[in-house]
Design an enzyme around this catalytic site. Structure first.
Site, PDB file in Angstrom:
ATOM      1  N   HIS A 154       0.803  -1.230   0.000  1.00  0.00           N
ATOM      2  CA  HIS A 154       0.000   0.000   0.000  1.00  0.00           C
ATOM      3  C   HIS A 154       0.834   1.278   0.000  1.00  0.00           C
ATOM      4  CE1 HIS A 154      -3.657  -2.234   0.475  1.00  0.00           C
ATOM      5  NE2 HIS A 154      -3.331  -2.710   1.659  1.00  0.00           N
ATOM      6  N   ASP A 277      -4.167 -12.447   4.681  1.00  0.00           N
ATOM      7  CA  ASP A 277      -5.460 -11.993   5.181  1.00  0.00           C
ATOM      8  C   ASP A 277      -6.609 -12.455   4.292  1.00  0.00           C
ATOM      9  OD1 ASP A 277      -4.678 -10.335   3.131  1.00  0.00           O
ATOM     10  OD2 ASP A 277      -4.814  -8.475   4.280  1.00  0.00           O
TER      11      ASP A 277
END
EC number: 3.5.1.98
Length: 513
Positions: A154, A277
């Site tokens: 990110h 995740d």
């Protein structure tokens, strides 16, 4: 797997996979990485890397790889992508001085989500140095490199985002582009790989493919219509998914899409971000993948016999993160670690079953057959790999001779990286969303615009050249061919592993700013 079966040939033993092809695997680990602490209650826990390493040791997998302690990335290496002023801030800010730098904290998006932790700059240097070191190893005979502390997808050019400060993936790809005309980036984290896509959105030498939860979910990007811009048009692929996707549904997309991408794009190297995740039961996730289902992506990409860099990423139920990355290391080595877990330093974390695998839940799969078919149909358009000419190459990163007789493989270091880079203009602040607040509305405001092809380009990137200015440019590419990427039904997908010639026909690559 019985640790005694790991072999006694030292830690440079090539592994043989189910396809009969040998793989030289190297693994990067710094024993200090588990000491970094995001703060009480924060879901990101670097301690998971130490747990993974402990499992690898007890399963005997470390003996089958060359193990390196990475050299920290230096400032000039970090500035190959990141703005110098941002890197200077990361180097100077501390928990004690942050209150004196409120303006800069806000400017660089450092705070609650991306806190100022003790040793922040060293942490960034460590995980970035490992990813760049893995890329360097491909130029010296290795087939697979692993850095589970990396994959922080990110981070942007001049701001932190989503628990990520420095984008080690972009830095590793820039290193790979010194020797490979095209590099493929694949992201199986539940969150969209926005930072990497943005970095290469307007170039055709890097292609990014992201499989992610889409909708009211961080970071709110990754629409199927976002396909790249300018030279990078059709070189960004986004696969938006809904809650509860299971192994069968996921692979019904992953294998046909990636099989066609490998056929059409023909990359010289692949970077696979293995964010955990997307596993069932993750603290911040909403998918329903088993560890074997997640690892099937690693197994499939490995089968093409193209240099493969495996990186970590998200993953917030840390016992399952360690399970997953241990198993995927075994897959990289062509091994099948047994389910019964050996006693290890963190054994109590894995109770009450003490097994490597955990069953997925019975949550509803909201991805209907029609939705999956629609995704395949919309993605069935991709131009063929363009031809490319290199600009003057950046000098190779030199590697000093390693001491193969060194007793402790954990003390080995990867070579100094000496990447000469161009400075790049910093971009404006982008719209910020919080990864901690999962339900986030996705809006298109003044900071975004839709181009004619449906791709979304942030306003700060309109008219800019690719942010990675030293990666060369492609010759005029052929017009888009609507039939170039007709994605087959999964039952028709057959992967014929390439020989060690590593997929012939290298040319240009593509990606987002």
């Amino acid at each position: 797997m019985d640790p005694s079966s790991a072999g006694s040939g030292g830690n440079s033993l090539p592994s043989v996979g189910p396809d009969g092809q040998k793989r030289r695997v190297c693994y990067f680990y710094d024993p200090d990485v588990g000491n970094y602490y995001y703060g009480q209650g924060h879901p990101m826990k670097p301690h998971r890397i130490r747990m993974t390493h402990s499992l690898l040791a007890r399963y005997g997998l470390l003996n089958q790889m060359q193990v390196y302690r990475p050299n920290p990335a230096r400032e000039r290496e970090l500035c190959r992508f990141h703005a110098e002023e941002y890197i200077n801030f990361l180097r100077s800010v501390t928990p004690e001085t942050q209150q004196d730098q409120i303006r800069l904290l806000k400017r660089f998006n450092v705070g609650e989500e991306c806190p100022v932790l003790d040793g922040l700059y060293s942490f960034c240097q460590t995980y970035a140095g490992a990813s760049v070191g893995g890329a360097v190893k491909f130029n010296h005979g290795h087939d697979i490199a692993i850095n589970w502390s990396g994959g922080l997808h990110h981070a942007k050019k001049c701001e932190a985002s989503g628990f990520c400060y420095v984008n080690d993936i972009v830095l590793a790809i820039l290193e790979l582009l010194k020797h490979h005309e095209r590099v493929l980036y694949v992201d199986i984290d539940i969150h969209h790989g926005d930072g990497v896509e943005e970095a290469f959105y307007t170039t055709d030498r890097v292609m990014t493919v992201s499989f992610h939860k889409f909708g009211d979910y961080f970071p709110g990007t990754g629409d199927i219509r976002d396909i790249g811009h300018s030279k990078g048009k059709y070189y960004s692929l986004n696969v938006p998914l809904d809650d509860g996707i299971d192994d069968e549904s996921y692979q019904s997309l992953f294998k046909p899409i990636m099989g066609k991408v490998m056929e059409v794009f023909r990359p010289g190297a692949v970077v696979l971000q293995c964010g955990a995740d997307s596993l069932s039961g993750d603290r911040l996730g909403c998918f329903n993948l088993s560890i074997k289902g997640h690892a099937e992506c690693v197994r499939y990409m490995r089968s093409f016999n193209v240099p493969l860099l495996l990186l970590g990423g998200g993953g917030y139920t840390i016992r399952n993160v360690a399970r997953c990355w241990c198993y995927e290391t075994g897959v990289a080595l062509g091994q099948e670690p047994e389910d019964k877990m050996p006693v290890n330093e963190y054994y109590e974390y894995f109770g009450p079953d003490y097994t490597l695998h955990v069953a997925p839940s019975n949550m509803e799969n909201k991805n209907t057959r029609q939705q999956l078919d629609d995704i395949r149909s919309k993605l069935s358009k991709l131009r063929h790999a363009p031809s490319v000419h290199f600009q003057e190459r950046v000098p190779d990163t030199e590697i000093p001779e390693q001491d193969e007789d060194q007793d402790d493989p954990d003390e080995r270091h990867d070579p100094d990286s000496d990447m000469e880079v161009d400075d790049h203009k910093a971009v404006e602040e982008s719209s910020r969303r919080s990864i901690l607040g999962i339900k986030i509305k996705r809006e298109f405001g003044e900071n975004a615009t839709r181009v004619q092809d449906g791709g979304r380009v942030a306003s700060e990137h309109r008219g800019l050249e690719p942010m990675a200015e030293d990666i060369g440019s492609s010759k005029q590419a052929p017009q888009a061919d609507a039939s170039a990427m007709a994605i087959d039904e999964p039952s028709n997908v057959k992967n014929e592993p390439e020989s060690s010639t590593k997929l012939q026909g290298q040319a240009a690559a593509y990606h987002k700013p």
